[in-house]
Scaffold this motif. Structure first.
Motif, PDB file in Angstrom:
ATOM      1  N   GLY A 439      39.402  33.840  24.216  1.00 15.75           N
ATOM      2  CA  GLY A 439      38.526  34.133  25.341  1.00 15.75           C
ATOM      3  C   GLY A 439      37.195  34.723  24.913  1.00 15.75           C
ATOM      4  O   GLY A 439      36.199  34.601  25.638  1.00 15.75           O
ATOM      5  N   THR A 441      35.230  34.028  22.110  1.00 18.77           N
ATOM      6  CA  THR A 441      34.226  33.114  21.561  1.00 18.77           C
ATOM      7  C   THR A 441      33.427  32.390  22.646  1.00 18.77           C
ATOM      8  O   THR A 441      32.187  32.343  22.570  1.00 18.77           O
ATOM      9  CB  THR A 441      34.891  32.105  20.613  1.00 18.77           C
ATOM     10  OG1 THR A 441      35.503  32.822  19.528  1.00 18.77           O
ATOM     11  CG2 THR A 441      33.869  31.134  20.049  1.00 18.77           C
ATOM     12  N   PRO A 442      34.055  31.830  23.663  1.00 15.58           N
ATOM     13  CA  PRO A 442      33.243  31.188  24.718  1.00 15.58           C
ATOM     14  C   PRO A 442      32.323  32.175  25.440  1.00 15.58           C
ATOM     15  O   PRO A 442      31.202  31.809  25.820  1.00 15.58           O
ATOM     16  CB  PRO A 442      34.302  30.635  25.686  1.00 15.58           C
ATOM     17  CG  PRO A 442      35.541  30.528  24.884  1.00 15.58           C
ATOM     18  CD  PRO A 442      35.485  31.631  23.881  1.00 15.58           C
ATOM     19  N   LEU A 443      32.785  33.404  25.617  1.00 16.69           N
ATOM     20  CA  LEU A 443      31.954  34.412  26.279  1.00 16.69           C
ATOM     21  C   LEU A 443      30.717  34.715  25.449  1.00 16.69           C
ATOM     22  O   LEU A 443      29.588  34.779  25.963  1.00 16.69           O
ATOM     23  CB  LEU A 443      32.779  35.688  26.489  1.00 16.69           C
ATOM     24  CG  LEU A 443      32.119  36.802  27.299  1.00 16.69           C
ATOM     25  CD1 LEU A 443      31.945  36.373  28.743  1.00 16.69           C
ATOM     26  CD2 LEU A 443      32.985  38.065  27.231  1.00 16.69           C
ATOM     27  N   ARG A 444      30.926  34.894  24.158  1.00 14.05           N
ATOM     28  CA  ARG A 444      29.802  35.182  23.268  1.00 14.05           C
ATOM     29  C   ARG A 444      28.859  33.982  23.171  1.00 14.05           C
ATOM     30  O   ARG A 444      27.626  34.150  23.128  1.00 14.05           O
ATOM     31  CB  ARG A 444      30.338  35.559  21.888  1.00 14.05           C
ATOM     32  CG  ARG A 444      29.251  36.077  20.957  1.00 14.05           C
ATOM     33  CD  ARG A 444      29.814  36.550  19.643  1.00 14.05           C
ATOM     34  NE  ARG A 444      28.727  36.711  18.696  1.00 14.05           N
ATOM     35  CZ  ARG A 444      28.814  36.451  17.404  1.00 14.05           C
ATOM     36  NH1 ARG A 444      29.950  36.016  16.889  1.00 14.05           N
ATOM     37  NH2 ARG A 444      27.771  36.623  16.617  1.00 14.05           N
ATOM     38  N   ARG A 445      29.405  32.767  23.156  1.00 15.13           N
ATOM     39  CA  ARG A 445      28.556  31.571  23.099  1.00 15.13           C
ATOM     40  C   ARG A 445      27.655  31.503  24.331  1.00 15.13           C
ATOM     41  O   ARG A 445      26.453  31.234  24.217  1.00 15.13           O
ATOM     42  CB  ARG A 445      29.415  30.310  23.018  1.00 15.13           C
ATOM     43  CG  ARG A 445      28.559  29.027  23.023  1.00 15.13           C
ATOM     44  CD  ARG A 445      29.399  27.760  23.015  1.00 15.13           C
ATOM     45  NE  ARG A 445      30.102  27.596  21.744  1.00 15.13           N
ATOM     46  CZ  ARG A 445      31.419  27.726  21.594  1.00 15.13           C
ATOM     47  NH1 ARG A 445      32.186  28.035  22.644  1.00 15.13           N
ATOM     48  NH2 ARG A 445      31.982  27.563  20.421  1.00 15.13           N
ATOM     49  N   LYS A 446      28.216  31.764  25.491  1.00 10.28           N
ATOM     50  CA  LYS A 446      27.415  31.720  26.713  1.00 10.28           C
ATOM     51  C   LYS A 446      26.290  32.748  26.675  1.00 10.28           C
ATOM     52  O   LYS A 446      25.154  32.468  27.090  1.00 10.28           O
ATOM     53  CB  LYS A 446      28.318  31.973  27.923  1.00 10.28           C
ATOM     54  CG  LYS A 446      27.584  31.886  29.254  1.00 10.28           C
ATOM     55  CD  LYS A 446      28.550  32.110  30.422  1.00 10.28           C
ATOM     56  CE  LYS A 446      27.798  32.044  31.755  1.00 10.28           C
ATOM     57  NZ  LYS A 446      28.719  32.288  32.904  1.00 10.28           N
ATOM     58  N   GLU A 449      23.619  31.523  24.288  1.00  7.74           N
ATOM     59  CA  GLU A 449      22.863  30.421  24.891  1.00  7.74           C
ATOM     60  C   GLU A 449      21.853  30.950  25.909  1.00  7.74           C
ATOM     61  O   GLU A 449      20.721  30.444  25.994  1.00  7.74           O
ATOM     62  CB  GLU A 449      23.826  29.430  25.553  1.00  7.74           C
ATOM     63  CG  GLU A 449      24.621  28.593  24.552  1.00  7.74           C
ATOM     64  CD  GLU A 449      25.692  27.744  25.223  1.00  7.74           C
ATOM     65  OE1 GLU A 449      25.973  27.995  26.422  1.00  7.74           O
ATOM     66  OE2 GLU A 449      26.265  26.857  24.559  1.00  7.74           O
TER      67      GLU A 449
END
Length: 513
Positions: A439, A441-446, A449
């Motif tokens: 959970g 990694t996607p939060l940090r990617r967003k 971005e």
């Protein structure tokens, strides 16, 4: 006309007009949400004054509950002034200058007094260009305007030149008295509930009280010229007065007179603001309270004060959650004047909503590492923007990028940091809610971005201001975009790595630049 705060309804709230004990009773019942006449910069002084006063008054009568009736509060307040059966220390206008009035020490005689026409002229505001708010405009002032101005002046003012000494509760005359604390939010809103905030702080401070520990209300004490109190003579919650002021009646209008002093009211220079103020961050090794200076309440500063790995700062007692607060959303309140030499850089205030689920966890070990990670992600994008614009400023010659070129990137980077600052705490709370790597990694990617999008916008917005020969500009801008995207790609490629690595690289490179 004495204007007796113990009996007369002089203070306006959204729940009506109140005497001082009536106000405390109404706040204990949770009725007060707004002080319509209170100016924004006066809020921290008024809150701290009411809390300190309430704690000492209840302690003086041996109570640990918050009375909900006016008579009980009146008796508690009177217990702080037993030598004045006629309640002179609670009168806004003193009948006898040789006796104290509210926040106004007695006149020892032989002083030279000067006139002050309005409460805003009495207030502590000092600005080089009169820009924060205009002075001497409150010509039709009500008694409560003078009450708020007196509290602001006497408990928050700094050094104002010869004979005008500042308060003890800050690190030097050009410093600030800081309020950093947690406050309950209004139901369903992100605004402070002033009654609940006052009640919370009073209850927290009462738990550690063991009776009155010294002088409490310093305006009731004689003030001979040249006489200063030692901190050891005072109760921990003492309410000070730093200036000689007297209110008088001129016809139907209230006016003020002020005079100078030969010494500060409290001999506390060596304490550096370490006076036991429960809202003041304290530097652990240097033993001094925080000086806001020309800083603002950025996430960088708040992280240093609350989540620092090095543990440089002791968190204020009232900025730390209590066990029974874990079920309610709170607000982190940070307020102070940014003060300089005989001027201010303005009133600085920041209110950070703390979700209910985060209240108990926000001062544990996890937020320290997570806060550093969010800062590192911001730093990596900031580095990308800096490198891209510096390359343009150098005409696209990467090998010639130097300190002057980096300097030209500052406006764009400042704009990026301002927007990142607004995103910081929501991102921190979001990361604290995640318990698995899947959970996280996607939060940090967003988040990266979002920052990358801001960096690209600021890059293109800054391009016209980058000096470059017209012949070389196409190449310079192309290479600048490449440098920007290269560093953004590195930030995104490191999603699975420790983001602190980018932060360390950013610090070193910036220092070298």
């Amino acid at each position: 006309m004495a204007l007796d705060l113990l009996h007369e309804p002089l203070i306006q709230t959204d729940a009506g007009w109140h005497s001082l004990p009536g106000l405390l009773a109404s706040m204990a019942r949770g009725e007060v949400q707004v002080f319509p006449a209170l100016r924004p910069h006066q809020r921290p002084a008024w809150h701290m004054f009411l809390v300190q006063l309430s704690v000492m008054a209840l302690d003086a009568v041996g109570r640990r509950d918050l009375p909900q009736d006016e008579d009980s509060w009146r008796a508690a307040l009177r217990a702080l002034t037993p030598g004045f059966p006629d309640d002179e220390p609670w009168h806004l206008i003193g009948q006898d200058r040789a006796r104290p009035a509210f926040l106004q020490p007695a006149d020892p005689g032989g002083l030279k007094w000067s006139d002050v026409a309005t409460p805003d002229a009495l207030d502590m505001l000092i600005t080089s260009r009169n820009h924060d708010m205009k002075r001497e405009i409150a010509r039709q002032a009500a008694p409560q305007d003078w009450i708020f101005a007196l509290v602001s002046l006497q408990t928050m003012e700094g050094f104002g030149g010869a004979g005008n000494y500042g308060i003890a509760r800050m690190n030097g005359g050009s410093s600030s008295r800081v309020l950093l604390g947690l406050a309950p939010a209004r139901a369903g809103a992100t605004q402070i509930d002033p009654s609940a905030w006052w009640a919370r702080d009073v209850r927290r401070l009462l738990t550690s009280r063991k009776g009155i520990g010294g002088k409490t209300l310093l305006w009731v004490e004689p003030w001979p010229e040249g006489r200063s109190f030692e901190l050891s003579e005072l109760d921990a919650m003492f309410i000070e007065v730093c200036r000689r002021v007297r209110l008088i009646l001129a016809g139907e209008r209230i006016r003020a007179e002020r005079s100078t002093t030969k010494a500060a009211r409290i001999a506390a220079k060596d304490a550096k603001g370490n006076t036991g103020d429960p809202w003041a961050p304290l530097h652990i090794t240097e033993g001094k309270s925080l000086t806001l200076g020309d800083q603002d309440w950025t996430h960088d500063l708040l992280v240093r004060l609350l989540f620092s790995e090095k543990g440089e700062w002791a968190k204020p007692r009232l900025a730390v959650e209590h066990a029974d607060e874990a079920s309610e959303p709170m607000l982190l309140v940070a307020e102070a004047f940014a003060r300089g030499n005989s001027k201010t850089d303005g009133f600085k205030s920041r209110i950070v909503p703390v979700p209910k689920a985060m209240v108990r966890e926000m001062f544990g070990e996890r937020p320290v590492a997570l806060a550093n990670g969010v800062m590192a992600d911001i730093a990596s994008v900031d580095l990308a923007l800096r490198n891209g614009l510096a390359t343009v400023a150098a005409g696209g010659a990467r090998e010639k990028v130097a300190k002057p070129h980096y300097g030209r990137t500052q406006p764009a980077r400042a704009a990026l940091r301002r927007q990142a600052d607004e995103l910081f705490f929501p991102e921190l709370w979001a990361r604290m809610e995640v318990t698995t790597d899947a959970g996280f990694t996607p939060l940090r990617r967003k988040f990266l971005e979002t920052l990358a999008g801001i960096a690209r916008d600021e890059f293109f917005r800054a391009l016209p201001a980058m000096p470059c020969a017209s012949l070389m500009r196409p190449r310079a801008e192309a290479r600048g975009r490449q440098a920007l995207e290269r560093r953004l790609h590195v930030a995104m490629a490191n999603l699975g790595a420790n983001p602190d690595a980018d932060l360390k690289h950013h610090e070193v490179t910036d220092a070298q630049a």
